[in-house]
Motif scaffolding. Structure first.
Motif, mmCIF file in Angstrom:
data_model
loop_
_atom_site.group_PDB
_atom_site.id
_atom_site.type_symbol
_atom_site.label_atom_id
_atom_site.label_comp_id
_atom_site.label_asym_id
_atom_site.label_seq_id
_atom_site.Cartn_x
_atom_site.Cartn_y
_atom_site.Cartn_z
ATOM 1 N N GLY A 34 27.674 51.229 -14.316
ATOM 2 C CA GLY A 34 28.846 51.992 -13.884
ATOM 3 C C GLY A 34 30.156 51.276 -14.123
ATOM 4 N N PHE A 35 30.122 49.947 -14.336
ATOM 5 C CA PHE A 35 31.357 49.225 -14.651
ATOM 6 C C PHE A 35 31.529 49.241 -16.168
ATOM 7 N N ARG A 36 32.635 49.829 -16.616
ATOM 8 C CA ARG A 36 32.847 50.001 -18.055
ATOM 9 C C ARG A 36 33.945 49.083 -18.554
ATOM 10 N N LEU A 37 33.690 48.480 -19.708
ATOM 11 C CA LEU A 37 34.645 47.509 -20.231
ATOM 12 C C LEU A 37 34.610 47.541 -21.754
ATOM 13 N N ALA A 38 35.807 47.421 -22.338
ATOM 14 C CA ALA A 38 35.932 47.308 -23.802
ATOM 15 C C ALA A 38 36.681 46.014 -24.118
ATOM 16 N N GLU A 39 36.884 45.766 -25.400
ATOM 17 C CA GLU A 39 37.496 44.545 -25.959
ATOM 18 C C GLU A 39 36.476 43.401 -25.901
ATOM 19 N N SER A 40 36.088 43.000 -27.100
ATOM 20 C CA SER A 40 34.969 42.058 -27.194
ATOM 21 C C SER A 40 35.203 40.745 -26.444
ATOM 22 N N ASN A 41 36.413 40.199 -26.517
ATOM 23 C CA ASN A 41 36.611 38.919 -25.827
ATOM 24 C C ASN A 41 36.603 39.095 -24.302
ATOM 25 N N ALA A 42 37.129 40.228 -23.828
ATOM 26 C CA ALA A 42 37.068 40.504 -22.389
ATOM 27 C C ALA A 42 35.602 40.639 -21.947
ATOM 28 N N ILE A 43 34.785 41.256 -22.799
ATOM 29 C CA ILE A 43 33.365 41.420 -22.460
ATOM 30 C C ILE A 43 32.658 40.064 -22.446
ATOM 31 N N LEU A 44 32.985 39.201 -23.404
ATOM 32 C CA LEU A 44 32.384 37.855 -23.408
ATOM 33 C C LEU A 44 32.699 37.123 -22.104
ATOM 34 N N ARG A 45 33.981 37.168 -21.707
ATOM 35 C CA ARG A 45 34.395 36.451 -20.485
ATOM 36 C C ARG A 45 33.673 37.014 -19.268
ATOM 37 N N TYR A 46 33.648 38.337 -19.189
ATOM 38 C CA TYR A 46 33.028 39.004 -18.039
ATOM 39 C C TYR A 46 31.553 38.624 -17.930
ATOM 40 N N LEU A 47 30.840 38.714 -19.042
ATOM 41 C CA LEU A 47 29.393 38.452 -18.989
ATOM 42 C C LEU A 47 29.103 36.987 -18.698
ATOM 43 N N ALA A 48 29.878 36.085 -19.329
ATOM 44 C CA ALA A 48 29.637 34.659 -19.095
ATOM 45 C C ALA A 48 29.916 34.309 -17.637
ATOM 46 N N ASP A 49 31.016 34.845 -17.086
ATOM 47 C CA ASP A 49 31.334 34.575 -15.674
ATOM 48 C C ASP A 49 30.295 35.196 -14.749
ATOM 49 N N LYS A 50 29.931 36.427 -15.048
ATOM 50 C CA LYS A 50 28.975 37.127 -14.177
ATOM 51 C C LYS A 50 27.651 36.367 -14.098
ATOM 52 N N HIS A 51 27.272 35.761 -15.216
ATOM 53 C CA HIS A 51 25.984 35.059 -15.259
ATOM 54 C C HIS A 51 26.139 33.556 -15.036
ATOM 55 N N HIS A 52 27.316 33.164 -14.494
ATOM 56 C CA HIS A 52 27.575 31.766 -14.112
ATOM 57 C C HIS A 52 27.273 30.796 -15.242
ATOM 58 N N SER A 53 27.677 31.189 -16.450
ATOM 59 C CA SER A 53 27.350 30.356 -17.606
ATOM 60 C C SER A 53 28.442 29.324 -17.862
ATOM 61 N N ASN A 54 28.002 28.116 -18.219
ATOM 62 C CA ASN A 54 28.997 27.098 -18.581
ATOM 63 C C ASN A 54 29.533 27.300 -19.998
ATOM 64 N N LEU A 55 29.145 28.410 -20.651
ATOM 65 C CA LEU A 55 29.776 28.788 -21.917
ATOM 66 C C LEU A 55 31.238 29.167 -21.711
ATOM 67 N N TYR A 56 31.601 29.411 -20.441
ATOM 68 C CA TYR A 56 32.990 29.741 -20.094
ATOM 69 C C TYR A 56 33.358 28.860 -18.900
ATOM 70 N N PRO A 57 33.889 27.658 -19.190
ATOM 71 C CA PRO A 57 34.044 26.660 -18.125
ATOM 72 C C PRO A 57 34.948 27.126 -16.984
ATOM 73 N N LYS A 58 34.672 26.586 -15.823
ATOM 74 C CA LYS A 58 35.480 26.934 -14.634
ATOM 75 C C LYS A 58 36.728 26.051 -14.546
ATOM 76 N N ASN A 59 36.617 24.818 -15.025
ATOM 77 C CA ASN A 59 37.750 23.897 -14.986
ATOM 78 C C ASN A 59 38.946 24.518 -15.730
ATOM 79 N N LEU A 60 40.121 24.466 -15.091
ATOM 80 C CA LEU A 60 41.302 25.174 -15.616
ATOM 81 C C LEU A 60 41.630 24.760 -17.052
ATOM 82 N N GLU A 61 41.685 23.454 -17.295
ATOM 83 C CA GLU A 61 42.098 23.010 -18.634
ATOM 84 C C GLU A 61 41.015 23.295 -19.674
ATOM 85 N N GLU A 62 39.761 23.071 -19.304
ATOM 86 C CA GLU A 62 38.676 23.368 -20.258
ATOM 87 C C GLU A 62 38.653 24.857 -20.590
#
Ligand SMILES: N[C@@H](CCC(=O)N[C@@H](CS)C(=O)NCC(=O)O)C(=O)O
Length: 222
Positions: A60-88
């Motif tokens: 039910g949550f709809r999203l477009a734009e490939s980079n936004a989708i990458l960020r959303y999925l990596a964050d949702k799945h707690h992946s270190n492919l998208y670091p939490k540290n601000l500078e990284e």
């Protein structure tokens, strides 16, 4: 289950598939036939009102734009492919933007004016074609410089920026971009293409492209 609206010839869509396979996230693949204009039909416009793939529907949550989708999925799945540290994370953002604005835009200009214009009955734009090639001549050396000093584009760890860049460069063979002058970039790409997340999507973009549009291009040319 997550639904991905995609097409095998869409590099922005393929980067989402790379990530989904890498993270082993189950998903349903819905192919949108762009040549037939399905992206402009009312059913798809409910998913993405501006009629572009990729798009996702995550229960039910709809999203477009490939980079936004990458960020959303990596964050949702707690992946270190998208670091939490601000500078990284900021460095990952930098290379996501670089891949989108300088590499993907350039390869898209060259792909369109080499192949897709014929399928769409459009006119070849020589200026755009030359711009695309010039951009790649300007920007590929910058990728090489990065990858000469570190294993991945945003540092020494794989991140979503690598998935984005890998997809942006997927068509290089089709548009005769020679990566021999960029040995680090070439090795980075070959290593990632050998991984199962990539092979699950396609053996190569060139093979997928030829399988999908080879005969259509011959017909458009004759
Ligand atoms: N900035 C978008 C680009 C999306 C895009 O251009 N998608 C193309 C396929 S690669 C598309 O849907 N084209 C259909 C159309 O323009 O009608 C992203 O990264 O997701």
């Amino acid at each position: 289950m997550l639904v991905l609206y995609s097409n095998p010839l869409s590099s922005p869509a393929n980067k989402i598939r790379f990530l989904l396979h890498y993270l082993a996230i189950p998903y349903e693949l819905k192919i949108v036939n762009i040549a037939a204009g399905e992206q402009q039909q009312s059913d798809f416009l409910k998913i993405n009102p501006y009629g572009k793939i990729p798009a996702i529907d995550d229960n039910g949550f709809r999203l477009a734009e490939s980079n936004a989708i990458l960020r959303y999925l990596a964050d949702k799945h707690h992946s270190n492919l998208y670091p939490k540290n601000l500078e990284e994370r900021a460095i990952v953002e930098q290379w996501l933007d670089f891949a989108a604005n300088h590499i993907s835009t350039a390869t898209a200009k060259v792909m369109f004016n080499t192949y897709f214009y014929r399928l769409k009955g459009a006119t070849k734009d020589e200026r755009s074609l030359q711009d695309g090639r010039l951009w790649l001549d300007n920007y590929l050396p910058m990728l090489e410089k990065q990858l000469a000093k570190q294993a991945y584009i945003a540092g020494n760890n794989l991140t979503i920026a690598d998935f984005s860049l890998l997809a942006a460069l997927d068509a290089v063979e089709l548009i005769n971009i020679n990566l021999t002058p960029y040995p680090y970039l070439k090795a980075w790409r070959q290593n990632l293409m050998a991984e199962s997340f990539y092979q699950d999507c396609h053996s190569s973009y060139a093979a997928a492209f030829k399988a999908a549009v080879g005969t259509m291009l011959d017909e458009a040319t004759n």
